[in-house]
Design a protein around this motif. Structure first.
Motif, mmCIF file in Angstrom:
data_model
loop_
_atom_site.group_PDB
_atom_site.id
_atom_site.type_symbol
_atom_site.label_atom_id
_atom_site.label_comp_id
_atom_site.label_asym_id
_atom_site.label_seq_id
_atom_site.Cartn_x
_atom_site.Cartn_y
_atom_site.Cartn_z
ATOM 1 N N SER A 84 0.872 -1.178 0.000
ATOM 2 C CA SER A 84 0.000 0.000 0.000
ATOM 3 C C SER A 84 0.909 1.228 0.000
ATOM 4 O O SER A 84 2.106 1.134 0.299
ATOM 5 N N GLN A 85 0.324 2.375 -0.302
ATOM 6 C CA GLN A 85 1.116 3.599 -0.254
ATOM 7 C C GLN A 85 1.671 3.832 1.150
ATOM 8 O O GLN A 85 2.830 4.192 1.323
ATOM 9 N N GLU A 86 0.845 3.609 2.153
ATOM 10 C CA GLU A 86 1.280 3.824 3.531
ATOM 11 C C GLU A 86 2.414 2.879 3.912
ATOM 12 O O GLU A 86 3.429 3.289 4.478
ATOM 13 N N ALA A 87 2.263 1.584 3.578
ATOM 14 C CA ALA A 87 3.306 0.602 3.909
ATOM 15 C C ALA A 87 4.610 0.934 3.188
ATOM 16 O O ALA A 87 5.697 0.824 3.770
ATOM 17 N N ALA A 88 4.518 1.356 1.930
ATOM 18 C CA ALA A 88 5.728 1.712 1.179
ATOM 19 C C ALA A 88 6.447 2.883 1.836
ATOM 20 O O ALA A 88 7.672 2.871 1.968
ATOM 21 N N GLY A 89 5.688 3.880 2.279
ATOM 22 C CA GLY A 89 6.288 5.039 2.927
ATOM 23 C C GLY A 89 6.977 4.689 4.227
ATOM 24 O O GLY A 89 8.016 5.247 4.565
ATOM 25 N N ILE A 92 10.092 1.996 2.979
ATOM 26 C CA ILE A 92 11.113 2.485 2.064
ATOM 27 C C ILE A 92 11.573 3.891 2.438
ATOM 28 O O ILE A 92 12.731 4.252 2.259
ATOM 29 N N GLY A 93 10.649 4.687 2.973
ATOM 30 C CA GLY A 93 11.039 6.019 3.430
ATOM 31 C C GLY A 93 10.058 7.095 3.040
ATOM 32 O O GLY A 93 9.312 6.963 2.079
ATOM 33 N N GLY A 94 10.054 8.141 3.822
ATOM 34 C CA GLY A 94 9.218 9.298 3.536
ATOM 35 C C GLY A 94 8.025 9.449 4.454
ATOM 36 O O GLY A 94 7.452 10.512 4.543
ATOM 37 N N ARG A 111 16.812 11.000 -3.604
ATOM 38 C CA ARG A 111 17.694 10.100 -4.364
ATOM 39 C C ARG A 111 17.706 8.720 -3.694
ATOM 40 O O ARG A 111 17.672 7.694 -4.359
ATOM 41 N N ALA A 112 17.705 8.685 -2.353
ATOM 42 C CA ALA A 112 17.741 7.410 -1.629
ATOM 43 C C ALA A 112 16.475 6.588 -1.883
ATOM 44 O O ALA A 112 16.556 5.380 -2.127
ATOM 45 N N VAL A 113 15.311 7.217 -1.828
ATOM 46 C CA VAL A 113 14.055 6.504 -2.075
ATOM 47 C C VAL A 113 14.017 6.008 -3.512
ATOM 48 O O VAL A 113 13.655 4.858 -3.786
#
Length: 137
Positions: A84-89, A92-94, A111-113
């Protein structure tokens, strides 16, 4: 908003779109910019919603110029990873809202993401490393 009056000519302005070109680091992008336009001059008025269009196009141009992933690629990789968008954030970051903003073009990924997503696109199994690391934290 009622039809505004042109500040230069006093003529009524009308909603429409006109081509706009943005340039960043020698690269350009042309797109249809919504707004209020005067037929008798080059004047235009843009609402906050109109400005989102140009802001997103500038972010797209910056992503292309800086070698960062574009919104469609970010969405494709996230879906490939079944996140999901939330899980990815969170993984992975952000933060929990970051991927919503990356995928809409409202925010450039770091750049890191971007690099992490490129690696995960190449090796989706590496997501298990991030999941294990986040559980350990």
């Amino acid at each position: 908003m009622t039809n505004p009056v042109c500040p230069e000519t006093g003529a009524p302005m009308y909603r429409g779109v006109r081509p706009m070109t943005l340039t960043y680091k020698g690269k350009s992008i042309t797109f249809d910019m919504p707004g209020w336009y005067c037929d008798q001059s080059e004047e235009s008025i843009h609402t906050g919603e109109d400005m989102k269009v140009s802001d997103r196009m500038l972010n797209l141009l910056k992503a292309r110029s800086e070698g960062l992933l574009e919104p469609e690629e970010i969405r494709r990789i996230r879906k490939k990873l079944h996140l999901s968008q939330e899980a990815a954030g969170l993984l992975i970051g952000g933060g929990p809202r970051a991927f919503q903003k990356y995928e809409s073009g409202d925010l450039l990924p770091s750049r890191a993401v971007s690099s992490a997503l490129v690696l995960l696109d190449h090796d989706p199994e590496a997501l298990s490393v991030l999941k294990a690391h986040s559980k350990a934290a």
